[in-house]
Write a protein that holds these residues in place. Sequence first.
Motif, short mmCIF file in Angstrom:
data_model
loop_
_atom_site.label_atom_id
_atom_site.label_comp_id
_atom_site.label_asym_id
_atom_site.label_seq_id
_atom_site.Cartn_x
_atom_site.Cartn_y
_atom_site.Cartn_z
N LEU A 138 47.08 30.88 38.78
CA LEU A 138 46.29 31.84 39.55
C LEU A 138 47.09 33.05 40.01
O LEU A 138 46.52 34.12 40.26
CB LEU A 138 45.66 31.15 40.77
CG LEU A 138 44.37 30.36 40.52
CD1 LEU A 138 44.01 29.54 41.75
CD2 LEU A 138 43.23 31.31 40.16
N THR A 139 48.41 32.89 40.11
CA THR A 139 49.23 34.01 40.56
C THR A 139 49.27 35.14 39.53
O THR A 139 49.68 36.25 39.85
CB THR A 139 50.67 33.53 40.85
OG1 THR A 139 51.22 32.97 39.66
CG2 THR A 139 50.67 32.48 41.95
N GLU A 140 48.85 34.85 38.30
CA GLU A 140 48.85 35.88 37.25
C GLU A 140 47.61 36.76 37.31
O GLU A 140 47.57 37.83 36.71
CB GLU A 140 48.93 35.23 35.87
CG GLU A 140 50.17 34.39 35.63
CD GLU A 140 50.17 33.76 34.26
OE1 GLU A 140 49.30 34.14 33.44
OE2 GLU A 140 51.03 32.91 33.98
N VAL A 141 46.58 36.31 38.05
CA VAL A 141 45.27 36.99 38.03
C VAL A 141 45.24 38.13 39.03
O VAL A 141 45.56 37.95 40.21
CB VAL A 141 44.14 35.99 38.33
CG1 VAL A 141 42.79 36.69 38.30
CG2 VAL A 141 44.17 34.84 37.33
N ASP A 142 44.84 39.29 38.56
CA ASP A 142 44.60 40.43 39.45
C ASP A 142 43.11 40.51 39.79
O ASP A 142 42.74 40.59 40.96
CB ASP A 142 45.05 41.73 38.78
CG ASP A 142 45.29 42.84 39.80
OD1 ASP A 142 45.24 42.56 41.01
OD2 ASP A 142 45.53 43.99 39.37
N TYR A 143 42.26 40.46 38.77
CA TYR A 143 40.80 40.46 38.97
C TYR A 143 40.16 39.43 38.05
O TYR A 143 40.61 39.23 36.92
CB TYR A 143 40.20 41.84 38.66
CG TYR A 143 40.59 42.92 39.63
CD1 TYR A 143 39.85 43.14 40.80
CD2 TYR A 143 41.69 43.75 39.37
CE1 TYR A 143 40.21 44.14 41.68
CE2 TYR A 143 42.06 44.74 40.26
CZ TYR A 143 41.31 44.93 41.41
OH TYR A 143 41.66 45.91 42.30
#
Length: 240
Positions: A138-143
Amino acid sequence: MDFWTGTEDLPIYGFLIRALIVYVYIFCVIKILGQRSMVSFHPIDFIFAVIIGDVVGEPLSSGEIPLGGPLAAASLIAGIHLGLTYLGLKSPWIRRVVEAEPIIIVNKGQILVEQLRKSKLTVEALMMDLRLNQVSDLTEVDYAILEPNGQISVIKKSKYDSLTPDDMNITPVEKGYPSVLILDGKVNKTNLEKVGHTMQWLEIQVKQRGFETIDQVFLFTVDERSGKIFVNGRSKVMDN
């Protein structure tokens, strides 16, 4: 005309004629409505498909029901659907009513709990969709956006984006559209002329890859820009 008006003891050939009529009718409706209805499959498209299937499907299972009424009703529904689609293209207000707006589920790396509940989406379902988008952390997700067709699109944070040739100052060879020159041992002469090659050239290419005749080739494609060739024989694959 029993196949049209309906009868209690409709013979088998009557059902066959009805099936043919319904198939041609549905085929024409799909052509008129366009590919969007089948590909995007928005909620309104789903409702349309269910109703149409139920309306025109019943006469195929019951010979007593006249065929004219269901086809007329289906035509009206298709007309309404087409009209709403057309009005949605012309009017933003109608488009917002007819089609759902995208819902932002993750905003700048933060899960929006209220939006998650509004979209009736569980955390487990969100995690599954992220994994399907090649995101395991989840830390890779911006939007993350829930699109109108029910799919979730993901925009990663810039530092997690894959390197592109442009990032590395590399100019790759341009890719074109692979044209099929041979399919199942048959030469597509139209495509052969379009890529600017001759039968003699094709036969040479086939023999250079270990095939004695064109009949032994199942699939032969050539990239229109790079000229890269892919050859799939009956039992082996070769490319360059």
